[in-house]
Design an enzyme around this catalytic site. Structure first.
Site, PDB file in Angstrom:
ATOM      1  N   ILE A 233       0.854  -1.187   0.000  1.00 20.02           N
ATOM      2  CA  ILE A 233       0.000   0.000   0.000  1.00 20.02           C
ATOM      3  C   ILE A 233       0.885   1.230   0.000  1.00 20.02           C
ATOM      4  O   ILE A 233       1.656   1.455   0.935  1.00 20.02           O
ATOM      5  CB  ILE A 233      -0.935  -0.008   1.237  1.00 20.02           C
ATOM      6  CG1 ILE A 233      -1.722  -1.322   1.284  1.00 20.02           C
ATOM      7  CG2 ILE A 233      -1.852   1.212   1.216  1.00 20.02           C
ATOM      8  CD1 ILE A 233      -2.493  -1.669   0.011  1.00 20.02           C
ATOM      9  N   GLU A 234       0.799   2.008  -1.078  1.00 21.07           N
ATOM     10  CA  GLU A 234       1.718   3.137  -1.227  1.00 21.07           C
ATOM     11  C   GLU A 234       0.998   4.468  -1.212  1.00 21.07           C
ATOM     12  O   GLU A 234       1.625   5.513  -1.374  1.00 21.07           O
ATOM     13  CB  GLU A 234       2.537   2.945  -2.512  1.00 21.07           C
ATOM     14  CG  GLU A 234       3.184   1.555  -2.569  1.00 21.07           C
ATOM     15  CD  GLU A 234       4.367   1.441  -3.516  1.00 21.07           C
ATOM     16  OE1 GLU A 234       4.779   2.464  -4.082  1.00 21.07           O
ATOM     17  OE2 GLU A 234       4.870   0.308  -3.677  1.00 21.07           O
ATOM     18  N   ALA A 235      -0.331   4.452  -1.034  1.00 23.81           N
ATOM     19  CA  ALA A 235      -1.097   5.690  -0.963  1.00 23.81           C
ATOM     20  C   ALA A 235      -1.464   5.939   0.505  1.00 23.81           C
ATOM     21  O   ALA A 235      -1.612   4.997   1.272  1.00 23.81           O
ATOM     22  CB  ALA A 235      -2.371   5.566  -1.793  1.00 23.81           C
TER      23      ALA A 235
END
Ligand SMILES: *[C@@H]1O[C@H](CO)[C@@H](O)[C@H](O)[C@H]1NC(C)=O
Ligand SMILES: *[C@@H]1O[C@H](CO)[C@@H](O)[C@H](O)[C@H]1NC(C)=O
Length: 332
Positions: free
Chosen positions: A156-158
């Site tokens: 998860i990069e957001a």
């Protein structure tokens, strides 16, 4: 045996047991597969014998009312059912001991988001029914056919919320598995500690393996000749996740990331010495199979890691020998 000898013998026994545990838990290589058809099939990836974990990348769309979408680039076409044939590749990987996980999230940041705890619960149920031990949903074919994956990877990069709920809900589904299989939770945070997207989820302590991305992040990755930033970040990650094994995540080639690539020789002489002392060091994660296949990076890496694993094994033999020696000499 005299009291003193007995003391030394039990001390040696304790030390050698600890070393034996460490050695049987050899460091491993994890890799991402799925974003480039030229990387070859999943079956061939597993049969190289290079990897202990393969993360299928990615379930790139989910949450907040979206219909989930698996994106495997040009490997296969999920909407038409074209990826169901991967089930035999997945079974082949599992039969040679490779754990296969589904990675959710990835670099397409607009595609995924959780909007509430109940949204997280819905996504957990979707993942369980479609990729893990669930029985599927009537009328909706499983995207990977009958494959039962070994777990879910959070990439998860957001900026996000409710991934702690997702981790808890997945874990309770895992524990209720009728077949009694074991499933894993893994995650791929960025190296600045704590991770902006995954800190709360990782704080649940429910993750088995955490492959930290030590690339595209100059403030915490290795810089040529300077391991200070890496050491300091690595210390925070390994101390902060005592119940997980922590992997050093690296690009498999110069082209695989904007920054952070380390060649195999430098890795062996400069970087591994900075990380391998941590008791929960698990190995190396590579982005991705495609770059790795082009450069042969993990072939070199595997040689390096095997050497180091063997050295731990040698220490163990020496200590056990000393223990036996002490026992025999105490009887004479
Ligand atoms: C994600 O969900 C949160 C919580 O509902 C919301 O505040 C945020 O705007 C959403 N972000 C995106 C990119 O959809
Ligand atoms: C999902 O997790 C939340 C807390 O994070 C909990 O309240 C809820 O009961 C869980 N649901 C299931 C089905 O485990």
């Amino acid at each position: 045996m005299s009291g003193k000898l007995r003391f030394y013998a039990s001390l040696l026994f304790a030390v050698s047991s600890v070393l034996a545990a460490a050695a049987s838990d050899d460091v491993k290589i994890a890799v991402y597969w799925g974003q480039n058809a030229s990387e070859g099939t999943l079956r061939d990836t597993c049969s190289t014998g290079l990897y202990a974990y393969v993360n299928i990348a990615f379930l790139s769309t989910f949450g907040d009312g979206r219909a989930p979408v698996l994106n495997l680039a040009d490997h296969c076409d999920p909407p038409s059912g074209g990826c169901a044939s991967l089930a035999t590749d997945i079974a082949s990987c599992q039969s040679v001991g490779v754990k296969v996980l589904l990675s959710i999230g990835g670099g397409a940041l607009g595609g995924y988001n959780l909007s509430s705890p109940s949204d997280a619960q819905g996504v957990a149920a979707y993942l369980w029914d479609n990729f893990l031990g669930g029985t599927g949903v009537a009328g909706a074919p499983r995207p990977l056919g009958g494959a039962v994956l070994d777990g879910i990877d959070f990439d998860i990069e957001a900026p996000s919320q409710y991934y702690d709920d997702l981790a808890r809900n997945l874990t309770s589904l895992y524990r209720g598995d009728a077949r009694g299989r074991a499933y894993m939770l893994t995650a791929a945070p960025q190296c600045p500690f704590p991770d902006a997207s995954l800190a709360t989820a990782l704080g649940t302590g429910l993750f088995d393996h955490v492959w930290v991305q030590f690339y595209n992040n100059p403030p915490c990755q290795y810089a040529p000749g300077d391991d200070a930033a890496l050491r300091s970040s690595w210390r925070q990650w390994t101390a902060g996740l005592p119940s997980a094994t922590v992997f050093l995540g690296l690009p498999a080639s110069l082209d695989a990331a904007g920054s952070g690539f380390v060649d195999a020789d430098t890795l062996a002489s400069q970087v591994l010495p900075a990380v391998e002392g941590a008791p929960n060091y698990g190995g190396i994660m590579l982005w991705s199979r495609s770059y790795d296949k082009d450069t042969g990076f993990s072939v070199k890496l595997q040689g390096i890691l095997q050497n180091r694993n063997d050295q731990t094994g040698t220490d163990r033999v020496t200590l056990s020998d000393a223990f036996v020696f002490l026992l025999t000499s105490s009887q004479s």
